[in-house]
Design a protein around this motif. Structure first.
Motif, PDB file in Angstrom:
ATOM      1  N   PRO A   1      32.067  34.862  39.435  1.00 13.13           N
ATOM      2  CA  PRO A   1      33.208  35.197  39.305  1.00 13.13           C
ATOM      3  C   PRO A   1      33.453  35.786  37.790  1.00 13.13           C
ATOM      4  O   PRO A   1      32.923  35.314  37.089  1.00 13.13           O
ATOM      5  N   GLY A   2      34.340  36.799  37.575  1.00 15.15           N
ATOM      6  CA  GLY A   2      34.594  37.442  36.269  1.00 15.15           C
ATOM      7  C   GLY A   2      35.882  37.322  35.914  1.00 15.15           C
ATOM      8  O   GLY A   2      36.704  36.449  36.504  1.00 15.15           O
ATOM      9  N   ALA A   3      36.560  38.250  35.086  1.00 14.43           N
ATOM     10  CA  ALA A   3      37.981  38.071  34.587  1.00 14.43           C
ATOM     11  C   ALA A   3      38.894  38.195  35.713  1.00 14.43           C
ATOM     12  O   ALA A   3      38.692  39.059  36.453  1.00 14.43           O
ATOM     13  N   GLU A   4      39.951  37.608  35.475  1.00  9.90           N
ATOM     14  CA  GLU A   4      41.289  37.991  36.560  1.00  9.90           C
ATOM     15  C   GLU A   4      40.741  37.744  38.007  1.00  9.90           C
ATOM     16  O   GLU A   4      41.215  38.705  38.813  1.00  9.90           O
ATOM     17  N   GLY A   5      39.885  36.818  38.194  1.00 11.10           N
ATOM     18  CA  GLY A   5      39.690  36.570  39.571  1.00 11.10           C
ATOM     19  C   GLY A   5      38.842  37.498  40.435  1.00 11.10           C
ATOM     20  O   GLY A   5      38.465  37.493  41.454  1.00 11.10           O
ATOM     21  N   ALA A   6      38.281  38.697  39.544  1.00  3.33           N
ATOM     22  CA  ALA A   6      37.218  39.498  40.182  1.00  3.33           C
ATOM     23  C   ALA A   6      35.917  38.900  40.373  1.00  3.33           C
ATOM     24  O   ALA A   6      35.809  37.714  40.133  1.00  3.33           O
ATOM     25  N   LEU A   7      35.192  39.608  41.232  1.00  2.03           N
ATOM     26  CA  LEU A   7      33.795  39.079  41.494  1.00  2.03           C
ATOM     27  C   LEU A   7      32.822  40.187  40.873  1.00  2.03           C
ATOM     28  O   LEU A   7      33.078  41.405  40.912  1.00  2.03           O
ATOM     29  N   VAL A   8      31.770  39.798  40.140  1.00  6.14           N
ATOM     30  CA  VAL A   8      30.925  40.705  39.395  1.00  6.14           C
ATOM     31  C   VAL A   8      29.435  40.469  39.658  1.00  6.14           C
ATOM     32  O   VAL A   8      29.092  39.056  39.865  1.00  6.14           O
TER      33      VAL A   8
END
Ligand SMILES: [Zn+2]
Ligand SMILES: [Zn+2]
Length: 428
Positions: free
Chosen positions: A107-114
């Motif tokens: 999980p990355g910032a603002e619900g993104a996947l990284v």
């Protein structure tokens, strides 16, 4: 894999000093500060077109940014590529033997996947992949009783059209705030036929794009048929054979392509399957002048009128043509709007003092509730404008329920207006 540059991360010793260059000297706009506690960094985003520069300052000596600066000095720390499907991207890289930092997305910032690719694989550059958070459309059937009628909003899956074409003269910086385009500038759209049930039987208004698509057009329009009309009808408990009437707002492929299908029993040995009506017991209600236009397409609308969608209906003798505006079944009234096509029509569903309007391509999504947000596809946009102004005014003043056929998230709602600003109160 398709990717776009999301941002370039720059490691700096002092963010405020860096802003003296990026904000003050270059004159770029800067977003509000962010602090990522887990990474022990402070960040400022500097948007530049579709991408951004991310200034990163360490907040603790053991931060990765602090170590980077200690070793190599300030400078470009990473680049981030935005992808549609991060798991598919990682699988492709693994298959090619690319060394990854993250085998699985996190999980990355603002619900993104990284996920990070190792710099040794990317010629000295730390590459981050990012799949932005995307809300999933709810494609389950929605029921509503409407006076003496029953309504079921169903769907035929998702597709994508060019964002610019969907909003005509509206500039992208305005429409992309409502609906973010993909890396091919397309926006996601739904196809939501409406089932109306009365004492007179069961009607489907429009029937989606259907399944007669080849690979090339499936790619161009990004048809996502993971859940389509067959599933939706099954979920709603409505067998296709139980539909008595199929009413067309107009004969564009995304509205009436689902009216015919290939008959698999004819496929063997004949060099191709015969096209047959999709709803085996239905009469198909089509406005004659729309039929004439669809049978004589010109350069501007040829891609939207596909003869396979409607000619087999006439061949099968199941079409009932009608000429004018009026009540087609008790509680169901059609009204020609023109604008989008010469004969485009909307459908009023009126019972016990309640009015709902199935607006088809007049107000295709909730982003189109501003009068001048009109599709570039429309053949007669000034006609669209005149009809929209009247219809939306009425809908607000008299609380008409509006059905948005192409909205991926909202099947129907009330248009509200406060201090001159409009929004949609979702009902279905
Ligand atoms: Zn259309
Ligand atoms: Zn349409």
């Amino acid at each position: 894999m398709k990717a776009v540059l999301d941002h370039i991360g720059v490691a700096v010793r002092d963010i405020d000093a860096a802003l003296a260059f990026y904000r003050d000297a270059l004159g770029l706009e800067v977003e509000a500060p962010e602090e990522v506690l887990s990474q022990r960094v402070r960040a400022r985003f500097v948007p530049v077109g579709q991408s951004a520069i991310e200034l990163l300052e360490a907040t603790a000596p053991d931060s990765a940014i602090a170590k980077y600066i200690e070793k190599r000095g300030p400078g470009i720390h990473h680049i981030t590529l935005r992808v549609d499907d991060i798991r598919a991207a990682l699988a492709q890289l693994t298959q090619r033997g690319v060394r990854l930092v993250d085998e699985e997305p996190r999980p990355g910032a603002e619900g993104a996947l990284v996920a990070f690719i190792h710099p040794s694989a990317a010629h000295g550059v730390l590459v981050e992949l990012k799949e932005p958070a995307r809300p999933r459309p709810d494609l389950s059937p929605k029921r509503l009783s409407w006076g003496n009628l029953r309504l079921i909003s169903v769907n035929d899956g998702l597709f994508r059209l060019d964002g610019g074409a969907m909003f005509g003269v509206v500039p992208r910086p305005l429409w992309e705030k409502k609906t973010a385009p993909d890396d091919r500038n397309r926006i996601q759209l739904g196809m939501r036929p409406l089932i109306v049930e009365g004492a007179w039987g069961r009607m489907i208004v429009d029937c989606g794009a259907g399944d007669k698509w080849d690979a090339k057009l499936t790619d161009i329009y990004a048809f996502d048929r993971t859940r389509h009309l067959d599933h939706s009808l099954a979920d709603a408990g409505v067998p296709a054979a139980s539909i008595d009437f199929a009413l067309a707002t107009h004969l564009h492929f995304d509205h009436f392509g689902g009216a015919t299908r290939r008959d698999p029993s004819t496929a063997l040995g004949t060099g191709g399957a015969t096209l047959v009506p999709r709803f085996t017991n239905a009469r198909y209600l089509i406005r004659s002048a729309e039929w004439d236009d669809a049978m004589h397409p010109h350069e501007r609308n040829r891609a939207s009128y596909l003869q396979d969608d409607f000619v087999p209906l006439k061949d099968a003798g199941v079409v009932d043509f009608y000429e004018d505006d009026g009540v087609v079944k008790p509680g169901v009234r059609v009204e020609r709007t023109g604008g989008h096509t010469g004969q485009h029509q909307i459908v009023y569903i009126e019972s016990a003092g309640k009015t709902a309007v199935f607006t088809a391509d007049l107000i295709p999504t909730t982003a189109h509730i501003q009068d001048a947000w009109i599709m570039g596809y429309d053949l007669f946009p000034m006609q669209t404008l005149a009809v929209k102004k009247r219809l939306i005014r009425e809908a607000i003043d008299r609380e008409h329920l509006i059905f948005f056929e192409h909205d991926p998230f909202v099947a129907a709602g009330y248009i509200r207006e406060k201090d001159g600003r409009r929004h949609v109160e979702q009902v279905l």
